[in-house]
Design a protein around this motif. Structure first.
Motif, PDB file in Angstrom:
ATOM      1  N   GLU A  60     -47.643  -4.223  64.932  1.00 28.16           N
ATOM      2  CA  GLU A  60     -46.728  -3.576  65.878  1.00 28.16           C
ATOM      3  C   GLU A  60     -45.449  -4.377  66.111  1.00 28.16           C
ATOM      4  N   LEU A  61     -45.337  -5.539  65.500  1.00 26.10           N
ATOM      5  CA  LEU A  61     -44.116  -6.331  65.620  1.00 26.10           C
ATOM      6  C   LEU A  61     -43.081  -5.847  64.618  1.00 26.10           C
ATOM      7  N   ASP A 111     -41.680  -5.154  70.126  1.00 29.14           N
ATOM      8  CA  ASP A 111     -43.034  -4.626  70.068  1.00 29.14           C
ATOM      9  C   ASP A 111     -42.948  -3.110  70.072  1.00 29.14           C
ATOM     10  N   GLN A 112     -43.462  -2.473  69.024  1.00 37.30           N
ATOM     11  CA  GLN A 112     -43.295  -1.031  68.880  1.00 37.30           C
ATOM     12  C   GLN A 112     -44.087  -0.233  69.912  1.00 37.30           C
ATOM     13  N   THR A 113     -45.118  -0.821  70.486  1.00 34.12           N
ATOM     14  CA  THR A 113     -45.912  -0.092  71.468  1.00 34.12           C
ATOM     15  C   THR A 113     -45.225  -0.066  72.829  1.00 34.12           C
ATOM     16  N   GLY A 155     -43.514  -8.143  74.480  1.00 40.69           N
ATOM     17  CA  GLY A 155     -44.766  -7.397  74.506  1.00 40.69           C
ATOM     18  C   GLY A 155     -45.909  -8.393  74.411  1.00 40.69           C
ATOM     19  N   PRO A 156     -46.873  -8.175  73.514  1.00 39.25           N
ATOM     20  CA  PRO A 156     -47.999  -9.106  73.381  1.00 39.25           C
ATOM     21  C   PRO A 156     -47.694 -10.285  72.470  1.00 39.25           C
ATOM     22  N   VAL A 202     -41.644 -16.069  65.424  1.00 41.85           N
ATOM     23  CA  VAL A 202     -42.601 -15.125  65.964  1.00 41.85           C
ATOM     24  C   VAL A 202     -43.474 -14.631  64.814  1.00 41.85           C
ATOM     25  N   LYS A 203     -44.773 -14.872  64.952  1.00 40.91           N
ATOM     26  CA  LYS A 203     -45.723 -14.579  63.882  1.00 40.91           C
ATOM     27  C   LYS A 203     -45.229 -15.217  62.586  1.00 40.91           C
ATOM     28  N   ARG A 204     -45.014 -14.451  61.508  1.00 41.65           N
ATOM     29  CA  ARG A 204     -44.600 -15.053  60.238  1.00 41.65           C
ATOM     30  C   ARG A 204     -43.101 -14.935  59.992  1.00 41.65           C
TER      31      ARG A 204
END
Length: 228
Positions: free
Chosen positions: A22-23, A43-45, A126-127, A147-149
């Motif tokens: 969702e990122l 965050d897409q949600t 978001g998360p 953020v993440k990868r």
């Protein structure tokens, strides 16, 4: 691995979208006379997002943010060279979110920065947790965002070399920042710079290793490439 889509808007601005679950990371560019990139990371949600840099041509970015329903919680500056905040007034007139920059930055007027962006500070989207990584050299407070990868590298790290430096001491500091703070990340980390196309940490490690294996003049600085 996430998906990537590139398309061209009606005003000759490319939008390149990368996703990991969702990122979503959206690159806008080239923007303005210095061919900058700007990024929306969201965050897409929840539709919560941050905006990274505000170069000339950011009207396209603002329009996309409004069209896609992003709720921007912060505007993050990778560094304070004027081409990265040339559309400050336009963006601030449209987006009610604090501007954040590292306190070591010296060019942008202090009244234009609302909150500090400290080393290892975490900004929640978001998360997802985005971490600020201070990487001085190109400027005193140059900051990358992980953020993440995905690594948003500003003008610190590009495909083929570091960002331009003004003095040999600046170059040495920038290379040390890259080596100590960025090249320790996983090889698959995708690097999105402040201008031009991206690369990966794996590619940067191999290129830097070749650079480090050679002797270099003591006065080396400016537009340096790992292969040069």
């Amino acid at each position: 691995m996430g998906a990537m889509v590139t398309w061209r808007s009606g005003r000759d601005v490319d939008m390149e979208t990368h996703e990991d679950g969702e990122l979503r990371v959206v690159r806008f560019g080239p923007l303005g006379s210095f061919a900058n990139n700007a990024y929306v990371v969201g965050d897409q949600t929840s539709r919560e997002a941050v905006l990274i840099d505000m170069p000339a041509g950011s009207a396209e970015v603002v329009a996309a943010i409004e069209q896609d329903g992003w709720r921007v919680k912060a505007i993050l500056l990778t560094h304070s060279h004027p081409d990265h905040w040339a559309d400050y007034d336009l963006v601030r007139a449209s987006i009610d979110a604090p501007v954040m920059a590292n306190t070591a930055e010296q060019i942008i007027p202090g009244e234009k920065v609302d909150l500090p962006l400290d080393d290892d500070q975490v900004i929640d989207v978001g998360p997802f947790s985005m971490r600020a990584i201070c990487t001085p050299g190109h400027t005193p407070g140059s900051t990358c965002l992980l953020v993440k990868r995905f690594l948003l590298s500003g003008d610190v790290l590009f495909p083929g070399g570091p960002g331009r430096t003004q003095t040999p001491a600046d170059l040495r500091q920038s290379v040390e920042s890259i080596k100590a703070r960025l090249l320790v990340l996983p090889d698959e980390t995708e690097v999105f710079p402040g201008h031009g196309d991206g690369t990966t940490i794996g590619n940067a490690k191999r290129e830097h290793a070749a650079f480090a294996s050679r002797e270099h003049p003591a006065d080396l600085c400016g537009d340096v490439t790992w292969a040069g």
